[in-house]
Design a protein around this motif. Structure first.
Motif, mmCIF file in Angstrom:
data_model
loop_
_atom_site.group_PDB
_atom_site.id
_atom_site.type_symbol
_atom_site.label_atom_id
_atom_site.label_comp_id
_atom_site.label_asym_id
_atom_site.label_seq_id
_atom_site.Cartn_x
_atom_site.Cartn_y
_atom_site.Cartn_z
ATOM 1 N N VAL A 163 -3.261 -7.658 9.056
ATOM 2 C CA VAL A 163 -3.204 -6.816 7.860
ATOM 3 C C VAL A 163 -4.415 -5.889 7.841
ATOM 4 N N ARG A 164 -4.148 -4.601 7.934
ATOM 5 C CA ARG A 164 -5.229 -3.604 7.880
ATOM 6 C C ARG A 164 -5.080 -2.696 6.669
ATOM 7 N N GLY A 165 -3.922 -2.734 6.050
ATOM 8 C CA GLY A 165 -3.660 -1.949 4.855
ATOM 9 C C GLY A 165 -2.642 -2.662 3.996
ATOM 10 N N VAL A 166 -2.538 -2.254 2.750
ATOM 11 C CA VAL A 166 -1.626 -2.905 1.808
ATOM 12 C C VAL A 166 -0.757 -1.847 1.119
ATOM 13 N N PRO A 167 0.445 -2.274 0.650
ATOM 14 C CA PRO A 167 0.950 -3.645 0.588
ATOM 15 C C PRO A 167 1.425 -4.140 1.952
ATOM 16 N N PHE A 168 1.406 -5.450 2.112
ATOM 17 C CA PHE A 168 1.859 -6.076 3.344
ATOM 18 C C PHE A 168 2.632 -7.337 2.961
ATOM 19 N N PHE A 169 3.931 -7.338 3.239
ATOM 20 C CA PHE A 169 4.824 -8.434 2.857
ATOM 21 C C PHE A 169 5.170 -9.263 4.092
ATOM 22 N N VAL A 170 4.986 -10.566 3.998
ATOM 23 C CA VAL A 170 5.274 -11.457 5.128
ATOM 24 C C VAL A 170 6.351 -12.458 4.713
ATOM 25 N N PHE A 171 7.418 -12.531 5.495
ATOM 26 C CA PHE A 171 8.573 -13.376 5.192
ATOM 27 C C PHE A 171 8.623 -14.550 6.159
ATOM 28 N N ASP A 172 8.350 -15.739 5.635
ATOM 29 C CA ASP A 172 8.441 -16.977 6.423
ATOM 30 C C ASP A 172 7.580 -16.916 7.684
ATOM 31 N N ARG A 173 6.493 -16.138 7.637
ATOM 32 C CA ARG A 173 5.581 -15.968 8.775
ATOM 33 C C ARG A 173 6.322 -15.545 10.058
ATOM 34 N N LYS A 174 7.478 -14.847 9.877
ATOM 35 C CA LYS A 174 8.242 -14.373 11.030
ATOM 36 C C LYS A 174 8.422 -12.860 11.005
ATOM 37 N N TYR A 175 8.604 -12.314 9.811
ATOM 38 C CA TYR A 175 8.853 -10.886 9.676
ATOM 39 C C TYR A 175 7.875 -10.293 8.656
ATOM 40 N N ALA A 176 7.607 -9.015 8.805
ATOM 41 C CA ALA A 176 6.672 -8.362 7.891
ATOM 42 C C ALA A 176 7.136 -6.948 7.568
ATOM 43 N N ILE A 177 6.806 -6.510 6.375
ATOM 44 C CA ILE A 177 7.028 -5.127 5.955
ATOM 45 C C ILE A 177 5.680 -4.573 5.524
ATOM 46 N N SER A 178 5.296 -3.472 6.125
ATOM 47 C CA SER A 178 4.029 -2.819 5.788
ATOM 48 C C SER A 178 4.310 -1.562 4.985
ATOM 49 N N GLY A 179 3.663 -1.446 3.832
ATOM 50 C CA GLY A 179 3.821 -0.251 3.014
ATOM 51 C C GLY A 179 4.925 -0.371 1.986
ATOM 52 N N ALA A 180 5.047 0.696 1.175
ATOM 53 C CA ALA A 180 6.030 0.725 0.087
ATOM 54 C C ALA A 180 7.373 1.201 0.616
ATOM 55 N N GLN A 181 8.135 0.279 1.169
ATOM 56 C CA GLN A 181 9.437 0.609 1.738
ATOM 57 C C GLN A 181 10.515 0.660 0.653
ATOM 58 N N ALA A 182 11.677 1.171 1.027
ATOM 59 C CA ALA A 182 12.797 1.251 0.092
ATOM 60 C C ALA A 182 13.364 -0.141 -0.191
ATOM 61 N N THR A 183 14.051 -0.265 -1.319
ATOM 62 C CA THR A 183 14.655 -1.545 -1.708
ATOM 63 C C THR A 183 15.568 -2.090 -0.617
ATOM 64 N N GLU A 184 16.306 -1.200 0.047
ATOM 65 C CA GLU A 184 17.248 -1.637 1.086
ATOM 66 C C GLU A 184 16.531 -2.360 2.225
ATOM 67 N N GLN A 185 15.326 -1.903 2.564
ATOM 68 C CA GLN A 185 14.567 -2.545 3.637
ATOM 69 C C GLN A 185 14.174 -3.972 3.246
ATOM 70 N N PHE A 186 13.767 -4.138 1.985
ATOM 71 C CA PHE A 186 13.424 -5.481 1.505
ATOM 72 C C PHE A 186 14.661 -6.376 1.469
ATOM 73 N N THR A 187 15.789 -5.814 1.049
ATOM 74 C CA THR A 187 17.033 -6.593 0.988
ATOM 75 C C THR A 187 17.433 -7.083 2.376
ATOM 76 N N GLN A 188 17.386 -6.200 3.351
ATOM 77 C CA GLN A 188 17.758 -6.574 4.719
ATOM 78 C C GLN A 188 16.838 -7.651 5.281
ATOM 79 N N THR A 189 15.531 -7.488 5.025
ATOM 80 C CA THR A 189 14.574 -8.462 5.566
ATOM 81 C C THR A 189 14.691 -9.800 4.861
ATOM 82 N N LEU A 190 14.923 -9.771 3.552
ATOM 83 C CA LEU A 190 15.152 -11.021 2.815
ATOM 84 C C LEU A 190 16.378 -11.752 3.361
ATOM 85 N N ASP A 191 17.466 -11.024 3.524
ATOM 86 C CA ASP A 191 18.704 -11.638 4.012
ATOM 87 C C ASP A 191 18.508 -12.251 5.400
ATOM 88 N N LYS A 192 17.882 -11.494 6.285
ATOM 89 C CA LYS A 192 17.699 -11.956 7.660
ATOM 90 C C LYS A 192 16.768 -13.160 7.730
#
Length: 236
Positions: A177-206
């Motif tokens: 993590v060098r910048g925020v926001p930084f979202f980590v899902f089950d220590r397997k996947y991550a989203i860096s930055g303010a992404q669209a809702t669809e990106q969060f939905t896809q990562t949550l589902d997966k």
């Protein structure tokens, strides 16, 4: 499944990202099986507790950019915020150190109120123009979400919370993590930055699908007999 979010109160994209994540969360049918953990991060630990300059002056010095370019950048961020339903007021924003605000967040996390604390602090900073380094302001905000006033006062000077903040920062850095926001899902996947809702939905589902496969719900093979139940059935 655990979702960890590294964030700083002074980061506009953290609030925008939270709003998009919240939208995805509201549509996620397994949200009751998620553990949302907010992690502290400080973008500028050298800021004072007492404001000495406005947002534009601060960014001019920090980024070395012309005032007009900074104002254009903030206008762009304001438009981005409006698209997720947020009304940023950079003209009222108070530039201060966020360490005490993170102390409040750490206390709130102990009471399962981390999500509520983050929302309230973001709104106070970006919308209401409050000083999030001022103890009286933080006490009011903490009390509003149900925290004990004496606990809040103690948290401002308890080394435990200082340690937890620094531990969060070090843990994030070890994950890259060098910048925020930084979202980590089950220590397997991550989203860096303010992404669209669809990106969060896809990562949550997966990530949840994979987590669920690795952690199946155990179903008992039950032999029936007379019993009493909470719905009043049975003889008792």
């Amino acid at each position: 499944m655990k979702v960890e979010i590294w964030s700083d109160v002074m980061c506009p994209f953290c609030y925008i990202g939270k709003r998009s994540f919240d939208s995805a969360l509201a549509q996620f049918e397994h949200q009751d099986q998620l553990e949302i953990v907010w992690k502290s991060f400080q973008l500028d630990p050298n800021l004072p507790d007492v404001p000495v300059e406005d947002q534009v002056d601060y960014l001019q010095k920090r980024k070395g950019m012309p005032r007009e370019q900074i104002e254009g950048m903030l206008h762009h961020v304001t438009d981005h915020a409006k698209r997720v339903g947020l009304d940023f007021r950079f003209d009222q924003l108070v530039m201060v150190n966020t360490f005490k605000a993170h102390r409040l967040i750490q206390l709130a996390k102990e009471k399962n109120l981390g999500h509520e604390a983050e929302e309230l602090l973001f709104n106070a900073h970006f919308v209401e123009g409050k000083n999030v380094a001022d103890e009286a302001t933080l006490i009011d905000l903490g009390e509003y979400i149900g925290l004990n006033v004496d606990d809040i006062r103690a948290a401002f000077y308890d080394d435990k919370y200082s340690y937890q903040i620094k531990q969060d920062i070090q843990e994030g850095q070890s994950l890259g993590v060098r910048g925020v926001p930084f979202f980590v899902f089950d220590r397997k996947y991550a989203i860096s930055g303010a992404q669209a809702t669809e990106q969060f939905t896809q990562t949550l589902d997966k990530s949840f699908s994979e987590w669920q496969s690795a952690n199946p719900t155990r179903r008992l093979d039950v032999s029936g007999g007379d019993s009493c139940a909470t719905d009043g059935s049975g003889a008792c």
